[in-house]
Write a protein that holds these residues in place. Structure first.
Motif, PDB file in Angstrom:
ATOM      1  N   GLY A  87       6.448  -4.708  -4.973  1.00  0.00           N
ATOM      2  CA  GLY A  87       6.066  -3.300  -4.854  1.00  0.00           C
ATOM      3  C   GLY A  87       5.841  -2.117  -3.869  1.00  0.00           C
ATOM      4  O   GLY A  87       6.378  -3.154  -2.997  1.00  0.00           O
ATOM      5  N   LYS A  88       5.813  -1.486  -3.849  1.00  0.00           N
ATOM      6  CA  LYS A  88       5.678  -0.295  -2.522  1.00  0.00           C
ATOM      7  C   LYS A  88       4.168  -0.729  -2.022  1.00  0.00           C
ATOM      8  O   LYS A  88       3.112  -1.588  -2.608  1.00  0.00           O
ATOM      9  CB  LYS A  88       5.435   0.679  -3.157  1.00  0.00           C
ATOM     10  CG  LYS A  88       6.233   1.514  -3.780  1.00  0.00           C
ATOM     11  CD  LYS A  88       6.676   2.877  -4.493  1.00  0.00           C
ATOM     12  CE  LYS A  88       5.308   3.463  -5.078  1.00  0.00           C
ATOM     13  NZ  LYS A  88       5.092   4.188  -5.638  1.00  0.00           N
ATOM     14  N   PRO A  89       4.676  -0.967  -0.451  1.00  0.00           N
ATOM     15  CA  PRO A  89       5.355   0.149   0.510  1.00  0.00           C
ATOM     16  C   PRO A  89       6.618  -1.095   0.132  1.00  0.00           C
ATOM     17  O   PRO A  89       7.465  -0.920   1.465  1.00  0.00           O
ATOM     18  CB  PRO A  89       5.063  -0.548   1.156  1.00  0.00           C
ATOM     19  CG  PRO A  89       3.646  -1.419   1.505  1.00  0.00           C
ATOM     20  CD  PRO A  89       3.275  -1.678   0.170  1.00  0.00           C
ATOM     21  N   GLN A  90       6.499  -2.371  -0.468  1.00  0.00           N
ATOM     22  CA  GLN A  90       8.100  -3.143   0.168  1.00  0.00           C
ATOM     23  C   GLN A  90       9.267  -2.456  -0.205  1.00  0.00           C
ATOM     24  O   GLN A  90       9.543  -1.887  -1.028  1.00  0.00           O
ATOM     25  CB  GLN A  90       7.918  -4.114  -0.926  1.00  0.00           C
ATOM     26  CG  GLN A  90       7.204  -5.890  -0.376  1.00  0.00           C
ATOM     27  CD  GLN A  90       6.458  -6.179   1.542  1.00  0.00           C
ATOM     28  OE1 GLN A  90       7.695  -5.590   2.119  1.00  0.00           O
ATOM     29  NE2 GLN A  90       5.523  -6.020   2.193  1.00  0.00           N
ATOM     30  N   PRO A  91      10.376  -2.590   0.523  1.00  0.00           N
ATOM     31  CA  PRO A  91      11.633  -1.627   0.721  1.00  0.00           C
ATOM     32  C   PRO A  91      12.499  -2.065  -0.746  1.00  0.00           C
ATOM     33  O   PRO A  91      13.888  -1.505  -0.759  1.00  0.00           O
ATOM     34  CB  PRO A  91      12.200  -1.852   2.226  1.00  0.00           C
ATOM     35  CG  PRO A  91      11.558  -3.002   2.424  1.00  0.00           C
ATOM     36  CD  PRO A  91      10.290  -3.759   1.575  1.00  0.00           C
ATOM     37  N   ASP A  92      12.930  -3.258  -1.286  1.00  0.00           N
ATOM     38  CA  ASP A  92      13.222  -3.260  -2.131  1.00  0.00           C
ATOM     39  C   ASP A  92      14.391  -3.045  -2.839  1.00  0.00           C
ATOM     40  O   ASP A  92      15.315  -2.556  -3.471  1.00  0.00           O
ATOM     41  CB  ASP A  92      12.750  -4.942  -3.109  1.00  0.00           C
ATOM     42  CG  ASP A  92      12.488  -6.005  -1.620  1.00  0.00           C
ATOM     43  OD1 ASP A  92      11.448  -5.590  -1.184  1.00  0.00           O
ATOM     44  OD2 ASP A  92      13.011  -7.373  -1.867  1.00  0.00           O
TER      45      ASP A  92
END
Length: 217
Positions: free
Chosen positions: A144-149
């Motif tokens: 999920g956010k804030p991860q950029p995937d």
């Protein structure tokens, strides 16, 4: 005002961006109160609302205790809340923007945190799934956010294109798109938002609008 037709790709958040998350909460409490009344003959809706207004940290336990319901009911209420078909509606101006973007052949995507079934029930109730090229839900994609995937996945589909992310949460929504060089637009909705604004929220996105209807296309 912010004109979305200036961008090659438009990406939206869901909760408190396209609709009011508070409406979802109220829809869930209404559904649960009807369920409890049908099964236990207890009238609980006012207690749900009281807990919401006073910011009770564990609403389900509070309602169960106040109405002397079985403590084992809590896990079932949580699941019923997550899987109910919500009575929610889009913010003013949303459907017009989606239709205008589609008429101009501007690709649209949705990136939202939450459980797959819960978020898809919201999307289905709002009748907006057909507008998006793809929908990225944190539980389904595994991050999920804030991860950029999810943001990177969209950028790879549209290399060297101008992309904007429209969202509401300054704490996590804009970190990844800003790092990737996207533009960002924040929606305030001060009277209905569930998550409070941070003191420095204006720094999180390039532009902040009071309401979604401030967008043009």
């Amino acid at each position: 005002m912010a004109d979305l037709s200036n961008f090659d790709v438009v990406v939206f958040d869901l909760d408190d961006t396209l609709y009011s998350e508070l409406d979802y909460v109220l829809s869930g409490y209404h559904f649960l109160s009807e369920l409890i009344e049908r099964l236990y003959s207890k009238v609980t809706y006012k207690t749900f609302i009281e807990a919401l207004k006073t910011k009770v940290p564990d609403v389900f336990s509070y309602v169960i205790e106040e109405h002397r319901l079985p403590k084992t009911l809590k896990e079932h209420l949580i699941l019923a809340y997550r899987y109910h078909t919500p009575n929610i509606k889009l913010h003013e101006g949303v459907i017009l923007i989606l239709e205008q973007l589609r008429s101009k052949n501007i690709p649209m995507y949705l990136i939202t945190d939450g459980r797959g079934i819960t978020q898809r029930l919201k999307i289905s109730s709002l009748e907006i799934e057909t507008f998006f090229e793809s929908i990225y839900i944190s539980e389904e994609v595994g991050v999920g956010k804030p991860q950029p995937d999810s943001f990177i996945a969209i950028q790879r589909l549209h290399p060297d294109k101008s992309i904007v992310y429209v969202a509401d949460n300054p704490t996590k929504d804009f970190i990844a798109p800003n790092q990737l060089g996207w533009d960002s637009i924040g929606i305030i909705n001060i009277n209905t938002r569930v998550h409070p604004l941070t003191s420095d929220y204006t720094q999180a996105a390039n532009i902040w609008l009071d309401q979604f209807k401030g967008l043009t296309c």
